[in-house]
Design a protein around this motif. Structure first.
Motif, PDB file in Angstrom:
ATOM      1  N   ASP A 150     -78.716  19.367 -83.452  1.00  0.00           N
ATOM      2  CA  ASP A 150     -77.444  19.874 -82.977  1.00  0.00           C
ATOM      3  C   ASP A 150     -76.341  18.838 -83.196  1.00  0.00           C
ATOM      4  O   ASP A 150     -75.259  19.180 -83.645  1.00  0.00           O
ATOM      5  N   ASP A 151     -76.606  17.575 -82.861  1.00  0.00           N
ATOM      6  CA  ASP A 151     -75.605  16.532 -83.064  1.00  0.00           C
ATOM      7  C   ASP A 151     -75.282  16.362 -84.540  1.00  0.00           C
ATOM      8  O   ASP A 151     -74.120  16.157 -84.903  1.00  0.00           O
ATOM      9  N   ALA A 152     -76.314  16.431 -85.373  1.00  0.00           N
ATOM     10  CA  ALA A 152     -76.100  16.259 -86.814  1.00  0.00           C
ATOM     11  C   ALA A 152     -75.169  17.347 -87.341  1.00  0.00           C
ATOM     12  O   ALA A 152     -74.207  17.061 -88.057  1.00  0.00           O
ATOM     13  N   LEU A 153     -75.436  18.591 -86.979  1.00  0.00           N
ATOM     14  CA  LEU A 153     -74.593  19.687 -87.450  1.00  0.00           C
ATOM     15  C   LEU A 153     -73.169  19.555 -86.932  1.00  0.00           C
ATOM     16  O   LEU A 153     -72.210  19.725 -87.680  1.00  0.00           O
ATOM     17  N   SER A 154     -73.020  19.238 -85.656  1.00  0.00           N
ATOM     18  CA  SER A 154     -71.683  19.129 -85.069  1.00  0.00           C
ATOM     19  C   SER A 154     -70.872  18.031 -85.753  1.00  0.00           C
ATOM     20  O   SER A 154     -69.692  18.222 -86.057  1.00  0.00           O
ATOM     21  N   LEU A 155     -71.486  16.880 -86.007  1.00  0.00           N
ATOM     22  CA  LEU A 155     -70.758  15.783 -86.640  1.00  0.00           C
ATOM     23  C   LEU A 155     -70.423  16.107 -88.094  1.00  0.00           C
ATOM     24  O   LEU A 155     -69.310  15.837 -88.562  1.00  0.00           O
ATOM     25  N   VAL A 156     -71.352  16.710 -88.814  1.00  0.00           N
ATOM     26  CA  VAL A 156     -71.092  17.075 -90.207  1.00  0.00           C
ATOM     27  C   VAL A 156     -69.991  18.128 -90.278  1.00  0.00           C
ATOM     28  O   VAL A 156     -69.076  18.027 -91.105  1.00  0.00           O
ATOM     29  N   PHE A 157     -70.033  19.133 -89.398  1.00  0.00           N
ATOM     30  CA  PHE A 157     -68.996  20.155 -89.391  1.00  0.00           C
ATOM     31  C   PHE A 157     -67.644  19.565 -88.981  1.00  0.00           C
ATOM     32  O   PHE A 157     -66.604  19.995 -89.480  1.00  0.00           O
ATOM     33  N   LEU A 158     -67.638  18.574 -88.096  1.00  0.00           N
ATOM     34  CA  LEU A 158     -66.397  17.905 -87.715  1.00  0.00           C
ATOM     35  C   LEU A 158     -65.781  17.197 -88.916  1.00  0.00           C
ATOM     36  O   LEU A 158     -64.603  17.388 -89.225  1.00  0.00           O
ATOM     37  N   PHE A 159     -66.569  16.397 -89.614  1.00  0.00           N
ATOM     38  CA  PHE A 159     -66.040  15.652 -90.755  1.00  0.00           C
ATOM     39  C   PHE A 159     -65.676  16.571 -91.922  1.00  0.00           C
ATOM     40  O   PHE A 159     -64.830  16.227 -92.741  1.00  0.00           O
ATOM     41  N   ALA A 160     -66.312  17.740 -91.991  1.00  0.00           N
ATOM     42  CA  ALA A 160     -65.957  18.701 -93.039  1.00  0.00           C
ATOM     43  C   ALA A 160     -64.526  19.201 -92.855  1.00  0.00           C
ATOM     44  O   ALA A 160     -63.869  19.586 -93.821  1.00  0.00           O
ATOM     45  N   GLN A 161     -64.023  19.181 -91.620  1.00  0.00           N
ATOM     46  CA  GLN A 161     -62.665  19.658 -91.323  1.00  0.00           C
ATOM     47  C   GLN A 161     -61.628  18.538 -91.353  1.00  0.00           C
ATOM     48  O   GLN A 161     -60.438  18.811 -91.409  1.00  0.00           O
ATOM     49  N   LEU A 162     -62.077  17.282 -91.280  1.00  0.00           N
ATOM     50  CA  LEU A 162     -61.133  16.168 -91.194  1.00  0.00           C
ATOM     51  C   LEU A 162     -60.518  15.834 -92.542  1.00  0.00           C
ATOM     52  O   LEU A 162     -61.162  15.984 -93.578  1.00  0.00           O
ATOM     53  N   PRO A 163     -59.289  15.336 -92.523  1.00  0.00           N
ATOM     54  CA  PRO A 163     -58.703  14.840 -93.767  1.00  0.00           C
ATOM     55  C   PRO A 163     -59.226  13.441 -94.065  1.00  0.00           C
ATOM     56  O   PRO A 163     -59.585  12.705 -93.147  1.00  0.00           O
ATOM     57  N   ALA A 164     -59.300  13.080 -95.317  1.00  0.00           N
ATOM     58  CA  ALA A 164     -59.692  11.710 -95.687  1.00  0.00           C
ATOM     59  C   ALA A 164     -58.497  10.799 -95.421  1.00  0.00           C
ATOM     60  O   ALA A 164     -57.393  11.094 -95.862  1.00  0.00           O
ATOM     61  N   GLU A 165     -58.719   9.729 -94.698  1.00  0.00           N
ATOM     62  CA  GLU A 165     -57.640   8.803 -94.334  1.00  0.00           C
ATOM     63  C   GLU A 165     -58.042   7.391 -94.730  1.00  0.00           C
ATOM     64  O   GLU A 165     -59.008   6.849 -94.184  1.00  0.00           O
ATOM     65  N   LYS A 166     -57.308   6.792 -95.648  1.00  0.00           N
ATOM     66  CA  LYS A 166     -57.628   5.425 -96.064  1.00  0.00           C
ATOM     67  C   LYS A 166     -57.352   4.430 -94.943  1.00  0.00           C
ATOM     68  O   LYS A 166     -58.111   3.492 -94.740  1.00  0.00           O
ATOM     69  N   ARG A 167     -56.281   4.655 -94.191  1.00  0.00           N
ATOM     70  CA  ARG A 167     -55.926   3.693 -93.145  1.00  0.00           C
ATOM     71  C   ARG A 167     -56.963   3.647 -92.030  1.00  0.00           C
ATOM     72  O   ARG A 167     -57.100   2.652 -91.344  1.00  0.00           O
ATOM     73  N   LEU A 168     -57.723   4.743 -91.850  1.00  0.00           N
ATOM     74  CA  LEU A 168     -58.763   4.776 -90.821  1.00  0.00           C
ATOM     75  C   LEU A 168     -60.156   4.655 -91.424  1.00  0.00           C
ATOM     76  O   LEU A 168     -61.150   4.839 -90.729  1.00  0.00           O
ATOM     77  N   ALA A 169     -60.241   4.382 -92.700  1.00  0.00           N
ATOM     78  CA  ALA A 169     -61.508   4.181 -93.418  1.00  0.00           C
ATOM     79  C   ALA A 169     -62.404   5.417 -93.385  1.00  0.00           C
ATOM     80  O   ALA A 169     -63.609   5.330 -93.207  1.00  0.00           O
ATOM     81  N   VAL A 170     -61.798   6.592 -93.557  1.00  0.00           N
ATOM     82  CA  VAL A 170     -62.562   7.840 -93.674  1.00  0.00           C
ATOM     83  C   VAL A 170     -62.554   8.200 -95.157  1.00  0.00           C
ATOM     84  O   VAL A 170     -61.574   8.731 -95.664  1.00  0.00           O
ATOM     85  N   PRO A 171     -63.653   7.885 -95.879  1.00  0.00           N
ATOM     86  CA  PRO A 171     -63.666   8.093 -97.336  1.00  0.00           C
ATOM     87  C   PRO A 171     -63.729   9.566 -97.734  1.00  0.00           C
ATOM     88  O   PRO A 171     -64.375  10.381 -97.088  1.00  0.00           O
ATOM     89  N   ARG A 172     -63.041   9.878 -98.809  1.00  0.00           N
ATOM     90  CA  ARG A 172     -62.992  11.236 -99.328  1.00  0.00           C
ATOM     91  C   ARG A 172     -64.387  11.749 -99.703  1.00  0.00           C
ATOM     92  O   ARG A 172     -64.708  12.909 -99.503  1.00  0.00           O
ATOM     93  N   LYS A 173     -65.210  10.874-100.258  1.00  0.00           N
ATOM     94  CA  LYS A 173     -66.553  11.283-100.694  1.00  0.00           C
ATOM     95  C   LYS A 173     -67.384  11.798 -99.515  1.00  0.00           C
ATOM     96  O   LYS A 173     -68.087  12.802 -99.644  1.00  0.00           O
ATOM     97  N   LEU A 174     -67.312  11.122 -98.367  1.00  0.00           N
ATOM     98  CA  LEU A 174     -68.067  11.571 -97.190  1.00  0.00           C
ATOM     99  C   LEU A 174     -67.553  12.911 -96.677  1.00  0.00           C
ATOM    100  O   LEU A 174     -68.332  13.770 -96.266  1.00  0.00           O
ATOM    101  N   VAL A 175     -66.240  13.102 -96.699  1.00  0.00           N
ATOM    102  CA  VAL A 175     -65.658  14.366 -96.254  1.00  0.00           C
ATOM    103  C   VAL A 175     -66.096  15.495 -97.176  1.00  0.00           C
ATOM    104  O   VAL A 175     -66.480  16.576 -96.722  1.00  0.00           O
ATOM    105  N   ASP A 176     -66.079  15.254 -98.488  1.00  0.00           N
ATOM    106  CA  ASP A 176     -66.505  16.274 -99.458  1.00  0.00           C
ATOM    107  C   ASP A 176     -67.985  16.612 -99.295  1.00  0.00           C
ATOM    108  O   ASP A 176     -68.379  17.773 -99.369  1.00  0.00           O
ATOM    109  N   THR A 177     -68.816  15.593 -99.085  1.00  0.00           N
ATOM    110  CA  THR A 177     -70.244  15.831 -98.884  1.00  0.00           C
ATOM    111  C   THR A 177     -70.485  16.616 -97.598  1.00  0.00           C
ATOM    112  O   THR A 177     -71.307  17.541 -97.574  1.00  0.00           O
ATOM    113  N   ALA A 178     -69.767  16.273 -96.543  1.00  0.00           N
ATOM    114  CA  ALA A 178     -69.900  17.006 -95.277  1.00  0.00           C
ATOM    115  C   ALA A 178     -69.490  18.461 -95.464  1.00  0.00           C
ATOM    116  O   ALA A 178     -70.149  19.371 -94.952  1.00  0.00           O
ATOM    117  N   ARG A 179     -68.433  18.689 -96.217  1.00  0.00           N
ATOM    118  CA  ARG A 179     -67.988  20.061 -96.469  1.00  0.00           C
ATOM    119  C   ARG A 179     -69.053  20.835 -97.241  1.00  0.00           C
ATOM    120  O   ARG A 179     -69.380  21.963 -96.907  1.00  0.00           O
TER     121      ARG A 179
END
Length: 194
Positions: free
Chosen positions: A1-30
């Motif tokens: 349940d935690d895995a799905l919730s976190l992956v679905f959360l990052f699938a909706q987030l924008p990639a932000e360089k200033r907060l170190a959220v890489p685009r590749k992880l967001v795309d993979t989560a999506r």
């Protein structure tokens, strides 16, 4: 349940360089979230949904087990700077590997090839789940199904897919005409300003 919730959360987030959220992880989560949604849709496993202020709760039956997860509302997400995203990304990397293996096993229980081919046109048109379901439903010329398996959608379901594809084509044409009209209006406004 935690895995799905976190992956679905990052699938909706924008990639932000200033907060170190890489685009590749967001795309993979999506991609992983779309693949899991496609599996639940294909097996008719969705049992309950609930909309709350936090997001949308889903409950599905997967291989006889009840699984519950939450997805954020599909709105512009604000990323607060006081959250340590590095810790979340560490968990996300682990959960992405876990979910990819789970999706692999789930797809193979249905006799489907994993990973499914993503329809680039539908993905660019922002159809989301339809981009993955197209491969599962139609078999993508046989690539989506393992050898010796029959097509999974026939009869009324096949007609529904065809009707959806027809609506998507007309939507793309309508969006293009609206864009052209907007560009013409912008040109007229610029000429009037001069």
């Amino acid at each position: 349940d935690d895995a799905l919730s976190l992956v679905f959360l990052f699938a909706q987030l924008p990639a932000e360089k200033r907060l170190a959220v890489p685009r590749k992880l967001v795309d993979t989560a999506r991609r992983l979230s779309l693949e899991f949604q496609a599996y639940v849709t294909k097996t008719n496993g969705l049992r309950k949904t609930f909309v709350s202020v936090k997001g949308i709760y889903y409950q599905a039956e997967v291989c006889g087990q009840t699984v519950t997860w939450i997805t954020p509302h599909a709105l512009g997400q604000f990323l607060p700077s006081d959250v340590d995203y590095r810790v979340m990304i560490t968990f996300l990397e682990f959960y992405e590997t876990l979910l990819e293996f789970v999706n692999f096993k789930l797809y193979h229980t249905l006799g489907l090839k994993y990973p499914p081919m993503l329809d680039k046109q539908k993905e660019e048109a922002a159809t989301g789940l339809m981009a993955v379901m197209h491969d599962i439903a139609a078999g993508a010329g046989g690539a989506g199904l393992l050898a010796g398996k029959a097509p999974l959608l026939e009869g009324p379901a096949s007609k529904t897919v065809q009707a959806s594809e027809k609506r998507l084509k007309s939507l793309a044409a309508k969006m293009k005409s609206i864009k052209n009209e907007d560009e013409e209006e912008d040109e007229v406004m610029k000429e009037e300003e001069e």
